[in-house]
Structures are given as structure tokens and as C-alpha cells.
Scaffold this motif. Sequence first.
Motif, PDB file in Angstrom:
ATOM      1  N   LEU A  27       0.699  -1.078   0.069  1.00 47.79           N
ATOM      2  CA  LEU A  27       0.063   0.376   0.124  1.00 47.79           C
ATOM      3  C   LEU A  27       0.407   1.182  -0.472  1.00 47.79           C
ATOM      4  O   LEU A  27       0.528   2.745  -0.408  1.00 47.79           O
ATOM      5  N   LEU A  28       2.324   0.926   0.641  1.00 53.57           N
ATOM      6  CA  LEU A  28       2.734   2.258   0.630  1.00 53.57           C
ATOM      7  C   LEU A  28       3.452   2.345  -0.896  1.00 53.57           C
ATOM      8  O   LEU A  28       4.170   3.706  -1.321  1.00 53.57           O
ATOM      9  N   LEU A  29       3.752   1.363  -1.481  1.00 52.93           N
ATOM     10  CA  LEU A  29       4.245   1.366  -2.463  1.00 52.93           C
ATOM     11  C   LEU A  29       3.888   2.567  -3.838  1.00 52.93           C
ATOM     12  O   LEU A  29       4.042   2.925  -4.354  1.00 52.93           O
ATOM     13  N   LEU A  30       1.939   1.808  -3.530  1.00 55.89           N
ATOM     14  CA  LEU A  30       0.836   2.099  -4.255  1.00 55.89           C
ATOM     15  C   LEU A  30       0.879   3.696  -4.033  1.00 55.89           C
ATOM     16  O   LEU A  30       0.260   4.741  -4.924  1.00 55.89           O
ATOM     17  N   ALA A  31       0.949   4.065  -3.141  1.00 61.68           N
ATOM     18  CA  ALA A  31       0.596   5.928  -3.006  1.00 61.68           C
ATOM     19  C   ALA A  31       1.826   6.776  -2.598  1.00 61.68           C
ATOM     20  O   ALA A  31       1.974   7.617  -3.319  1.00 61.68           O
ATOM     21  N   ALA A  32       2.457   5.907  -3.066  1.00 62.60           N
ATOM     22  CA  ALA A  32       3.857   6.564  -3.772  1.00 62.60           C
ATOM     23  C   ALA A  32       3.959   6.665  -4.779  1.00 62.60           C
ATOM     24  O   ALA A  32       4.257   7.961  -5.312  1.00 62.60           O
ATOM     25  N   SER A  33       3.366   5.907  -5.694  1.00 65.76           N
ATOM     26  CA  SER A  33       2.732   6.563  -7.206  1.00 65.76           C
ATOM     27  C   SER A  33       1.839   7.819  -7.222  1.00 65.76           C
ATOM     28  O   SER A  33       2.308   8.368  -8.168  1.00 65.76           O
TER      29      SER A  33
END
Length: 126
Positions: A117-123
Motif C-alpha cells: 500500500l505504501l508502494l501504491l501511495a508513492a505513485s
Amino acid sequence: MKFFIQAGGLVGALAVALGAFGAHALKAMLEASGRSETFETAVKYQFYHAIALVLIGLLLQRSGPDAAKLLGWSGNAFMIGVVIFSGSLYAICFTGITKFGAIAPIGGLLLIAGWILLLLAASKIA
């Protein structure tokens, strides 16, 4: 924002306190039961995710609504994951009941979900 930074501070403080307690007051008991490594893993993962919670709080300060939603889910996954993962390992160490190990993977999956979820948020962060 503030909530996750505060939660990270609390989770981190507890990790340091538990780590010190395990290294000193519980050392003989953990060694005798062969659970020193289990206890260290619990503390280590708790501390890593305390830092991640602080990161989530800081990222929330500069994110838009799309990223904020994902970051909130990430932070919640980290908090619940730490309680379940590290908590089950602590329970094994303190009680000797190895059946607590059956719920550790649930906590681990929540920790993995938090990172994704952090990875997706970073995008979505400008």
C-alpha cells in the motif's frame, strides 16, 4: 498525520523497552527456553514498523487525497500487523504455547500489505 507519527513513537519506545527487558531481565529465561531468537525477531519487526509508521505520518503531510487514503490503509496495516506478528511471538516467548505461532503469518501478511500500500501511495504523491 499526527496519529501515525505518535503511534510510531509509541511502538518504537515499546520496542526499545522490550528489547532492553529481553536482553537483561529475561535473558536467562529466553535462553533456557530457546526463545532468544524469537524474541529478537519480534522486537526487530516491531521497531522496523515503528519507523514505517513515522514515515507514513510524514508522507501524509505532503500527499493528496488519493495517496492519503492508501497511506492510511498502509499505516493501519502496519499497526495491526505489528500487534499480531510481534504479539504472537512475544506470547510464544512468555507462555511457551507454540500455537500462537499459527497467527503470526496473518500479522506478516498485514505487514507485507502495508508495504505494498505504501508502494501504491508513492505513485500518487507529486
